[in-house]
Structures are given as C-alpha cells and as structure tokens.
Write a protein that holds these residues in place. Structure first.
Motif, PDB file in Angstrom:
ATOM      1  N   VAL A  17       0.835  -1.205   0.000  1.00  0.00           N
ATOM      2  CA  VAL A  17       0.000   0.000   0.000  1.00  0.00           C
ATOM      3  C   VAL A  17       0.868   1.252   0.000  1.00  0.00           C
ATOM      4  N   LYS A  18       1.912   1.243   0.806  1.00  0.00           N
ATOM      5  CA  LYS A  18       2.804   2.404   0.883  1.00  0.00           C
ATOM      6  C   LYS A  18       3.453   2.689  -0.467  1.00  0.00           C
TER       7      LYS A  18
ATOM      8  N   SER B  96       0.836   4.314  -2.764  1.00  0.00           N
ATOM      9  CA  SER B  96       0.488   5.690  -2.382  1.00  0.00           C
ATOM     10  C   SER B  96       1.654   6.654  -2.618  1.00  0.00           C
ATOM     11  N   GLU B  97       2.876   6.186  -2.397  1.00  0.00           N
ATOM     12  CA  GLU B  97       4.033   7.066  -2.576  1.00  0.00           C
ATOM     13  C   GLU B  97       4.383   7.289  -4.043  1.00  0.00           C
TER      14      GLU B  97
ATOM     15  N   LYS C   5       2.316   7.380  -6.565  1.00  0.00           N
ATOM     16  CA  LYS C   5       1.260   8.120  -7.258  1.00  0.00           C
ATOM     17  C   LYS C   5       1.006   7.552  -8.657  1.00  0.00           C
TER      18      LYS C   5
ATOM     19  N   SER D 157      -0.933   4.966  -9.373  1.00  0.00           N
ATOM     20  CA  SER D 157      -2.262   4.387  -9.525  1.00  0.00           C
ATOM     21  C   SER D 157      -3.285   5.464  -9.874  1.00  0.00           C
TER      22      SER D 157
ATOM     23  N   TRP E  13      -5.568   5.740  -6.561  1.00  0.00           N
ATOM     24  CA  TRP E  13      -5.145   6.301  -5.284  1.00  0.00           C
ATOM     25  C   TRP E  13      -5.079   7.823  -5.344  1.00  0.00           C
ATOM     26  N   TYR E  14      -5.906   8.456  -4.551  1.00  0.00           N
ATOM     27  CA  TYR E  14      -5.949   9.905  -4.434  1.00  0.00           C
ATOM     28  C   TYR E  14      -5.824  10.580  -5.811  1.00  0.00           C
TER      29      TYR E  14
ATOM     30  N   PRO F  82      -3.614  11.210   1.309  1.00  0.00           N
ATOM     31  CA  PRO F  82      -2.659  11.008   0.214  1.00  0.00           C
ATOM     32  C   PRO F  82      -1.662   9.885   0.476  1.00  0.00           C
ATOM     33  N   GLU F  83      -1.295   9.683   1.740  1.00  0.00           N
ATOM     34  CA  GLU F  83      -0.362   8.614   2.092  1.00  0.00           C
ATOM     35  C   GLU F  83      -0.821   7.946   3.384  1.00  0.00           C
TER      36      GLU F  83
ATOM     37  N   SER G 227      -2.892   0.095   7.101  1.00  0.00           N
ATOM     38  CA  SER G 227      -3.028  -0.248   5.684  1.00  0.00           C
ATOM     39  C   SER G 227      -3.612  -1.650   5.510  1.00  0.00           C
TER      40      SER G 227
ATOM     41  N   ILE H  44      -9.520  -0.165   0.552  1.00  0.00           N
ATOM     42  CA  ILE H  44      -8.522   0.006  -0.501  1.00  0.00           C
ATOM     43  C   ILE H  44      -8.839  -0.977  -1.616  1.00  0.00           C
TER      44      ILE H  44
END
Length: 358
Positions: A15-16, A19-20, A22, A24, A27-28, A211-212, A219, A228
């Motif tokens: 997951v990290k 999210s890091e 970006k 996807s 994701w956000y 965002p993260e 997670s 998620i």
C-alpha cells in the motif's frame, strides 16, 4: 505478542509503495483531490456532520480531514457494518468514544428498524440545533455524510432517504445515491431529502483516503475490509492476513459441528456462498486449527498452519487443479468474500487505546 507481523508488513509495504509512487489512477486521483477540497469548504457550512466509520476498524477508518475542525456536538461518529463486527467490542468502542466526548451511534445500514431509530435520533438532534439557533421549522437543515471509501456511506444515505420519504408520505420517483462494492466509485456530492417539517437534506460525499498511509497495520486493516481497492494488493497476501487473525481468535470454536462434505464435487459449485459450501469451509478451518500442534505465537508455525489451510480449502471450495487455474488466487478471493460478508465470523480488528477508562 501475536505473530501477524510478516503479513501486516507485506501488505503495508504494498500500500505504501502505491500511495508514494502516485502511479495508480485510483489512489488519491484528481476526483479525490477535487472532492476533498469541496468537502473541506462545505463542512463549516452544514448543520451536522455524520462521520461514517467501519465498526470493524473504528480507529483505522477515521476520516482524517475532520481533524482540521474541532469536535463538537455537530459531529456524530456513525459505526456502520455493526453486523460484521464483534458485538461486545462495538459496545466497548461506543463507551470509548463517549469517554472522548464524541457522539457515537452504531448501525447496520441495511436494517430498516435500525435506520428508523437513527432517523428519530437525528431528527431530535436537528430540533435541538434549531432551538439553540432560534431557527423555525421552515428552514432547511443540511447534514453531510463523510468517510473513507467503502464504509457504506451511500447505502446509509439511501436507507435514510427511503425511510425518511416513506415516513413523510412523500411520493414521486426517488433519487438515489450510487452504491457500488468498489471503493472510491462515488465521484460527486449528492443531495438527498430525508425528512419534512423540518426539511432535512443529506449530502452524500465521495470516500476519501489521505494522500499517504504510512502505518502498515492500518493499511492492512483497510485493505482487508475493502477500503482500498483489491487490485492494489495481492489477494493471497490478504487471505493469509485474514487467516492469521482467524487462527488467533476463538471464532473457529463455533464450527465444530461442521465438516467437509465427502461428495461435495457432485454439488453445484458455481456459488461459494451457498450454505453447504460455507459449512464445508468452516469445518475445514476448524479441523486444521484444532489439530495443529505448533505455537501460533511463533511466526513460522503460523505460516505452516496457513499453508496447510490453503491446501485443505482446495477441497472445501472444490477448486480445479488444472494448469490454467491460479489455485491460491481463487481460494483467496472466495475466502476474503466470505470474511467481508460475515460468513466466517465477526471480528473487530482495532483495539481500544489503553488510556481508555471504559
């Protein structure tokens, strides 16, 4: 210390990474960013805020953006999916939130009687607000529903809308919020009327994650409960994480009477949610856990048991062993579905902070 560490870390890292990076589109994405700004701007303007959380993860499903606004009598924590959580644990969480000066309310958004009770509670709250602000009954009250993805906001909004319109004897075509099993599908803020005299409207908002998410345990819980999107994590890892939770619980002790059906291959197996299939799965899991002689506090022993359970579940789910079948993936998908629908027990994954006096 219970040994779910490796499963949590593996999911948390996945997951990290998403999210890091970006990378996807889920994701956000720009829809979430725009919705987040719109919600942030409207919160001060509404009369009440209903923060919907998942009763299985009362802390992990917190809507973090609400921290920017001081908690008050205008904010209500709604613990949805109470039918999927441990009942006694939900009572403890209710006491915890009250101790923290929040207003909590546990619901099952698919239970009409439960929704009627909540609507009565909400109307009483609105009347209190109107008295304190000297409003008259002709003025409209606006209630915003907020929360992370897949906590059941839209289903909750629709249930309030349907019950409220019926109670008010209002006719006409109902306008519904969009409900989907896929998290993050609601794109716009939708207004729905739920009561008359006084008029009450609810605003159903998109589910927003921060965002993260850097905490691996959070997670993992969000992924397991469906907040998620499933395609962002490995389903076999997710199923192993669930089994580690099941194996350390007492839920399996309720399944002693179930057993794998010997002629299960002769049954119609296109639906793993059929009762006889679920009973076979329960029986298989009971037998494996009961017969295991290792120490489940040791991670290597937990891994050994989970590997045995995956093998046993091949028969319970009647999964084909041909070369074109991802056996572990099929088992994982079916197992996660049964967990999320409450067919394999009721679990509250979050623990109450030790500072609680409840």
């Amino acid at each position: 210390m219970v040994r779910t560490t490796s499963f949590v870390q593996k999911l948390g890292d996945s997951v990290k990474k998403v999210s890091e990076s970006k990378s996807s589109s889920w994701w956000y994405n720009h829809h979430m960013r725009a919705a987040s700004r719109a919600i942030f701007e409207r919160i001060p303007l509404v009369d009440l805020v209903l923060e919907v959380r998942d009763a299985r993860i009362p802390l992990s499903s917190e809507y973090e953006q609400l921290r920017n606004f001081p908690s008050s009598s205008r904010n209500i924590i709604v613990l949805n999916k109470m039918d999927l959580a441990n009942r006694s644990k939900t009572k403890e969480w209710m006491a915890y939130f009250k101790d923290q000066n929040y207003i909590p309310y546990a619901i099952n958004s698919h239970n009409k009687d439960n929704i009627k009770e909540f609507l009565n509670f909400l109307q009483a709250k609105v009347r209190d607000i109107k008295r304190s602000k000297h409003f008259n009954n002709s003025e409209t009250t606006t209630v915003m529903i907020i929360g992370i993805p897949n906590v059941g906001k839209s289903a909750f909004a629709n249930s309030l809308h349907q019950i409220g319109r019926i109670s008010a004897a209002e006719k006409g075509k109902l306008k519904h919020a969009t409900v989907t099993p896929q998290p993050g599908e609601t794109k716009n803020i939708t207004s729905l009327k739920i009561a008359s005299h006084p008029n009450i409207y609810i605003l159903d908002t998109p589910g927003i994650l921060p965002p993260e998410i850097l905490d691996a345990e959070r997670s993992s819980k969000l992924a397991l409960t469906g907040a998620i999107a499933d395609f962002l994590v490995d389903q076999s890892d997710l199923a192993q994480y669930f089994l580690s939770i099941l194996n350390l619980s007492d839920e399996y002790k309720n399944w002693e009477k179930f057993s794998i059906i010997d002629n299960i291959e002769n049954q119609i197996m296109n639906d793993h949610t059929q009762d006889f299939v679920v009973q076979a799965v329960r029986g298989a899991l009971f037998q494996d856990i009961s017969a295991f002689k290792g120490n489940l506090e040791e991670e290597k022993d937990m891994v050994q048991l989970i590997e045995a359970q995956f093998t046993t579940l091949i028969k319970a789910f009647n999964v084909s062993l041909d070369s074109f079948t991802d056996v572990n993936g099929v088992i994982a998908s079916k197992l996660i579905n049964l967990y999320r629908t409450g067919r394999l027990g009721h679990y509250t994954l979050d623990t109450i902070p030790r500072t609680c006096k409840c």
